[in-house]
Design a protein around this motif. Structure first.
Motif, PDB file in Angstrom:
ATOM      1  N   GLY A 163       0.783  -1.222   0.000  1.00 26.71           N
ATOM      2  CA  GLY A 163       0.000   0.000   0.000  1.00 26.71           C
ATOM      3  C   GLY A 163       0.813   1.270   0.000  1.00 26.71           C
ATOM      4  O   GLY A 163       0.246   2.360   0.115  1.00 26.71           O
ATOM      5  N   ILE A 164       2.146   1.160  -0.161  1.00 27.21           N
ATOM      6  CA  ILE A 164       2.987   2.356  -0.124  1.00 27.21           C
ATOM      7  C   ILE A 164       4.233   2.255  -1.001  1.00 27.21           C
ATOM      8  O   ILE A 164       4.784   3.282  -1.414  1.00 27.21           O
ATOM      9  CB  ILE A 164       3.405   2.667   1.344  1.00 27.21           C
ATOM     10  N   ALA A 165       4.675   1.042  -1.325  1.00 26.14           N
ATOM     11  CA  ALA A 165       5.963   0.868  -2.003  1.00 26.14           C
ATOM     12  C   ALA A 165       5.988   1.463  -3.413  1.00 26.14           C
ATOM     13  O   ALA A 165       6.989   2.066  -3.825  1.00 26.14           O
ATOM     14  CB  ALA A 165       6.337  -0.613  -2.056  1.00 26.14           C
ATOM     15  N   LYS A 166       4.906   1.304  -4.179  1.00 26.06           N
ATOM     16  CA  LYS A 166       4.899   1.854  -5.542  1.00 26.06           C
ATOM     17  C   LYS A 166       4.935   3.384  -5.505  1.00 26.06           C
ATOM     18  O   LYS A 166       5.524   4.023  -6.373  1.00 26.06           O
ATOM     19  CB  LYS A 166       3.695   1.346  -6.327  1.00 26.06           C
ATOM     20  N   GLY A 167       4.291   3.971  -4.491  1.00 25.16           N
ATOM     21  CA  GLY A 167       4.343   5.417  -4.353  1.00 25.16           C
ATOM     22  C   GLY A 167       5.750   5.904  -4.064  1.00 25.16           C
ATOM     23  O   GLY A 167       6.200   6.928  -4.605  1.00 25.16           O
ATOM     24  N   TYR A 168       6.455   5.181  -3.202  1.00 25.24           N
ATOM     25  CA  TYR A 168       7.851   5.522  -2.915  1.00 25.24           C
ATOM     26  C   TYR A 168       8.691   5.391  -4.183  1.00 25.24           C
ATOM     27  O   TYR A 168       9.540   6.243  -4.474  1.00 25.24           O
ATOM     28  CB  TYR A 168       8.395   4.599  -1.828  1.00 25.24           C
ATOM     29  N   CYS A 169       8.427   4.335  -4.946  1.00 25.74           N
ATOM     30  CA  CYS A 169       9.179   4.092  -6.174  1.00 25.74           C
ATOM     31  C   CYS A 169       8.939   5.219  -7.187  1.00 25.74           C
ATOM     32  O   CYS A 169       9.891   5.739  -7.787  1.00 25.74           O
ATOM     33  CB  CYS A 169       8.793   2.746  -6.770  1.00 25.74           C
TER      34      CYS A 169
END
Length: 334
Positions: A163-169
């Motif tokens: 729920g957060i990793a793609k946003g960080y990427c």
């Protein structure tokens, strides 16, 4: 018959790229989703090479299923401290902050529930009630102890940063693009879109918000300049069992798929990391509680909510234009 369904199209669809301007585009499949990277400028190809390498590197750190990833090592550590990459520590620090901010509606230690439902496998199924109750309540965000790049995870906690990793990427990709002198780029990672600047002609990037009822349709358009837009929706990944549909966005409090009166929510913010976590949290909370949080915490974000009845609500500065005939009303988030 149980089968996992994955949305074949992005939840946010890119519209009207700046044709005729020198640039480069790349389509990939990583992080269990389709990615599209678009850069414009003289260093576009070199920027995309660096971005692609970064995607591979971050996936190898953040994946909950890759054997040697930082997250997998933490989940197997049985409470022992683990030395991790600086990016993993930074992401976990922000994930913990967002979990506290949202009252646990976004929860980085939801991995035990994800495993129980089998959403990372080819055979998801409704778990036994007794099994779920053994997992609840989930450990709090304080179960993640961070000392520099040394992380200690409570032995009862299991991380899942879906729920957060793609946003960080996507945020990292934007920073890389700027380092290469790129002033116009758009990175689409499944339901996550993040823009560097505007389109090459100076106009805002235009992305369509997916219609939950139509896999090839949109309900309207968001304009982006140096911002991210992230959609969470119950139609993105789901399975059907005994005539009932179960989607993948789990409510950390109940252990079941969130049932908050929303079909989807799209969050627009400067930070792709924050937009990703908030879109998950808002979907779990529902519109009223999400708007209340935006007001009470003075969050620098906007949102587009699609309710269960198909109606649309958007905050005042979302820069969202609904298609003709769509029921869309503006709500205040300040």
């Amino acid at each position: 018959m149980k089968r996992l369904f994955l949305s074949p199209l992005c939840c946010l669809l890119l519209l009207c790229l700046g044709c005729g301007t020198r640039g480069a585009s790349r389509s990939l499949f990583h992080m269990d989703t389709f990615l599209k990277l678009d850069c414009y400028g003289t260093n576009a190809e070199a920027a995309l090479d660096a971005c692609q390498a970064e995607i591979v590197r971050l996936e190898a750190l953040f994946s909950a299923t890759l054997e040697g990833s930082d997250i997998s090592r933490l989940n197997r550590a049985s409470g022992e401290a683990v030395e991790v990459d600086a990016d993993t520590a930074q992401l976990l620090r922000r994930a913990r902050e967002m979990s506290i901010l949202t009252g646990g509606a976004f929860h980085p230690a939801v991995g035990s529930l994800v495993d129980a439902w089998g959403f990372l496998t080819d055979a998801p199924a409704v778990p036994a009630e007794a099994k779920l109750q053994k997992l609840l309540p989930l450990p709090s965000a304080q179960a993640i102890q961070i000392d520099g790049t040394r992380i200690t995870l409570d032995s009862a906690a299991r991380l899942d940063l879906g729920g957060i990793a793609k946003g960080y990427c996507s945020e990292r990709l934007c920073n890389i693009a700027r380092e290469y002198g790129i002033e116009s780029a758009l990175f689409t990672l499944g339901g996550n879109v993040e823009a560097v600047g505007s389109r090459p002609d100076g106009s805002p990037w235009r992305v369509g918000v997916r219609d939950p009822e139509d896999a090839e349709g949109i309900v309207g358009v968001i304009e982006l300049v140096d911002r991210a837009a992230v959609t969470s929706g119950g139609y993105q990944r789901y399975f059907e069992q005994d005539g009932t549909r179960y989607h993948h966005i789990l409510d950390p409090e109940t252990g079941y798929p969130a049932n908050s009166g929303l079909r989807s929510v799209t969050v627009i913010a400067e930070s792709g990391t924050d937009a990703d976590a908030l879109s998950t949290a808002f979907f779990v909370l529902g519109m009223d509680a999400a708007v209340a949080l935006m007001r009470s915490a003075a969050l620098d974000c906007d949102a587009v909510f699609i309710l269960s009845d198909g109606s649309i609500r958007c905050t005042e500065d979302a820069r969202f234009t609904a298609n003709a005939g769509k029921d869309c009303r503006t709500i205040s988030n300040s």
